[in-house]
Design a protein around this motif. Structure first.
Motif, PDB file in Angstrom:
ATOM      1  N   ARG A 195     -14.010 -53.393 -18.415  1.00 35.98           N
ATOM      2  CA  ARG A 195     -14.350 -52.073 -18.945  1.00 35.98           C
ATOM      3  C   ARG A 195     -14.005 -50.996 -17.913  1.00 35.98           C
ATOM      4  N   ALA A 196     -13.975 -49.746 -18.360  1.00 37.79           N
ATOM      5  CA  ALA A 196     -13.709 -48.655 -17.413  1.00 37.79           C
ATOM      6  C   ALA A 196     -14.993 -48.239 -16.699  1.00 37.79           C
ATOM      7  N   GLU A 197     -16.166 -48.736 -17.201  1.00 35.75           N
ATOM      8  CA  GLU A 197     -17.444 -48.400 -16.567  1.00 35.75           C
ATOM      9  C   GLU A 197     -17.814 -49.519 -15.593  1.00 35.75           C
ATOM     10  N   PHE A 198     -18.512 -49.143 -14.523  1.00 36.00           N
ATOM     11  CA  PHE A 198     -18.882 -50.123 -13.499  1.00 36.00           C
ATOM     12  C   PHE A 198     -20.397 -50.177 -13.340  1.00 36.00           C
ATOM     13  N   ARG A 199     -20.889 -51.330 -12.855  1.00 34.01           N
ATOM     14  CA  ARG A 199     -22.316 -51.466 -12.597  1.00 34.01           C
ATOM     15  C   ARG A 199     -22.597 -51.371 -11.093  1.00 34.01           C
ATOM     16  N   PRO A 202     -22.583 -45.575  -7.545  1.00 32.93           N
ATOM     17  CA  PRO A 202     -21.626 -44.526  -7.911  1.00 32.93           C
ATOM     18  C   PRO A 202     -20.737 -44.093  -6.740  1.00 32.93           C
ATOM     19  N   VAL A 205     -17.921 -46.558  -6.405  1.00 33.36           N
ATOM     20  CA  VAL A 205     -16.975 -46.408  -7.519  1.00 33.36           C
ATOM     21  C   VAL A 205     -16.073 -45.191  -7.238  1.00 33.36           C
ATOM     22  N   ARG A 209     -11.988 -45.034  -6.870  1.00 34.26           N
ATOM     23  CA  ARG A 209     -11.133 -44.149  -7.674  1.00 34.26           C
ATOM     24  C   ARG A 209     -10.242 -43.292  -6.772  1.00 34.26           C
ATOM     25  N   GLU A 221      -7.869 -52.170 -16.475  1.00 37.04           N
ATOM     26  CA  GLU A 221      -8.984 -52.443 -17.387  1.00 37.04           C
ATOM     27  C   GLU A 221      -8.535 -53.598 -18.283  1.00 37.04           C
TER      28      GLU A 221
END
Ligand SMILES: Cc1cc2nc3c(=O)[nH]c(=O)nc-3n(C[C@H](O)[C@H](O)[C@H](O)COP(=O)(O)OP(=O)(O)OC[C@H]3O[C@@H](n4cnc5c(N)ncnc54)[C@H](O)[C@@H]3O)c2cc1C
Length: 356
Positions: A195-199, A202, A205, A209, A221
């Motif tokens: 996915r493009a979202e991460f756990r 922040p 992340v 990026r 992805e």
């Protein structure tokens, strides 16, 4: 940590009164209850840190049913337990699974861990919870044969990935932390996450990026769906991306961080009576069918069992008395209170504290 080869002589076992298998909250409290009775323990966990489910599955969640603590974070509970057991100097053997337990002719138990460490223990407490946490593996044909050479589920030495074409799979803290840490040293680095979202944190992340924007690494992805290797040498992996296309990436090394899941594992082969993957015990000693082997916490079962931390703490207290009797059958047992017992206070390192 080195794994002994077949040629190495068998290491001498560590002589121990008690070995605790599992450093979850209940295994940790067992150190305390044994320590009060003057019994020192060794404790082993397959994870690299103590805490079991509390640390691994819900560190930031609040727990409301620990007596006298109206609310306590799960990691906070583990930190408090670690503080409480400190006076008893238990020896921690982390990052290794107990893979074998065998009774020996002298009434002791021979335990072996996944890194070849051995113990000769007079008593064993199994506090293995829902089992030992194992990494979720990459489900790609032929990948298992590359494990330990080109495919890894943890970093033993960061230097192994320097100047390599590296692929990191996953979207949690471990995946992102290692991506940021290894990017400067790897020849190429590709992060693959479904996915493009991460756990992950922040800030990490954002760092990832920035590295992508600066052209220092790639993010795809999607999922790794195939590998190409010559013998045990990985050459490349195919990633199916979210747009349905397949991209081939040069890959000498792959690091996979898909999290951990618990597995009863080798405990099922130790000759202990099981009921639905739990060890059957009595409710006086919490002893298994093997005399000298006790089981407490989520791993055990008996009529009325409730898998609660509170129940595990009670079981640890009674098991400690049973172990004391097992180790010294001729010694008379007394119930002493920590409030008033000078010997317990000495063991706790608080002797004379009330006079201050
Ligand atoms: C989301 C969630 C919320 C919860 N909330 C509460 C709550 O509010 N109150 C409450 O009382 N309970 C709660 N629980 C349950 C509680 O966490 C468990 O009862 C408790 O963790 C059991 O402790 P344990 O020490 O027996 O086992 P675990 O915490 O499972 O620890 C066992 C340890 O043994 C290790 N191990 C296993 N096999 C081996 C082996 N062969 N060699 C080496 N190591 C091994 C494992 O790696 C693990 O670290 C909750 C559970 C979850 C998942």
């Amino acid at each position: 940590m080195s794994v002994p080869s077949a040629e190495d002589p068998a290491p001498a076992p560590i002589e121990a009164d008690v070995v605790i298998v599992g450093a979850g909250p209940v295994g940790l409290f067992q150190i305390f209850e044994l320590g009060l009775l003057g019994i020192q323990a060794h404790i082993v966990d397959s994870l690299a840190h103590p805490g079991g489910q509390c640390t691994e599955l819900y560190p930031d969640k609040p727990i409301y049913d620990i007596p006298a603590i109206p609310v306590c974070g799960a990691q906070e509970l583990i930190d408090r337990l670690m503080q409480q057991v400190k006076p008893f100097n238990a020896t921690f053997h982390l990052g290794q699974e107990v893979v074998e337990l065998k009774p020996t002719a002298d009434g002791r138990f021979d335990l072996t861990t996944s890194v070849g460490k051995r113990f000769a223990a007079r008593a064993v407490v199994i506090a293995a919870g829902v089992g030992s946490f194992q990494p979720r593996r990459l489900a790609v044909p032929g990948i298992d044969a590359l494990e330990g050479r080109s495919v890894h589920y943890r970093v033993k030495s960061a230097a192994d990935f320097h100047a390599k074409d590296l692929v990191i799979c996953g979207g949690g803290d471990s995946a992102l932390d290692w991506t940021v840490a290894l990017c400067p040293a790897a020849r190429t680095l590709t992060l693959v996450h479904r996915r493009a979202e991460f756990r992950a944190a922040p800030a990490t992340v954002a760092q990832m990026r920035e590295l992508v924007a600066a052209g220092r690494m790639r993010f795809l992805e999607g999922n790794v769906v195939a590998q190409r290797s010559i013998g045990q040498r990985l050459e490349s992996v195919d990633v199916q991306t979210s747009d349905g296309k397949t991209t081939t990436i040069a890959a000498e090394q792959v690091l996979v961080f898909f999290g951990l899941h618990p597995k009863l594992g080798p405990i099922a082969d130790w000759g202990l009576e099981l009921d639905k993957k739990a060890l059957k015990v009595d409710t006086e000693k919490f002893q298994t069918n093997l005399k000298g082997v006790f089981a407490i916490g989520d791993i055990n079962t008996y009529p009325g069992k409730k898998k609660l931390i509170l129940s595990g703490f009670h079981e640890a207290a009674l098991a400690a008395f049973a172990i004391q009797h097992h180790l010294n059958p001729d010694k008379r047992q007394f119930l002493q209170y920590t409030t008033t017992s000078p010997i317990m206070q000495k063991r706790l390192g608080v002797a004379g504290a009330e006079a201050q």
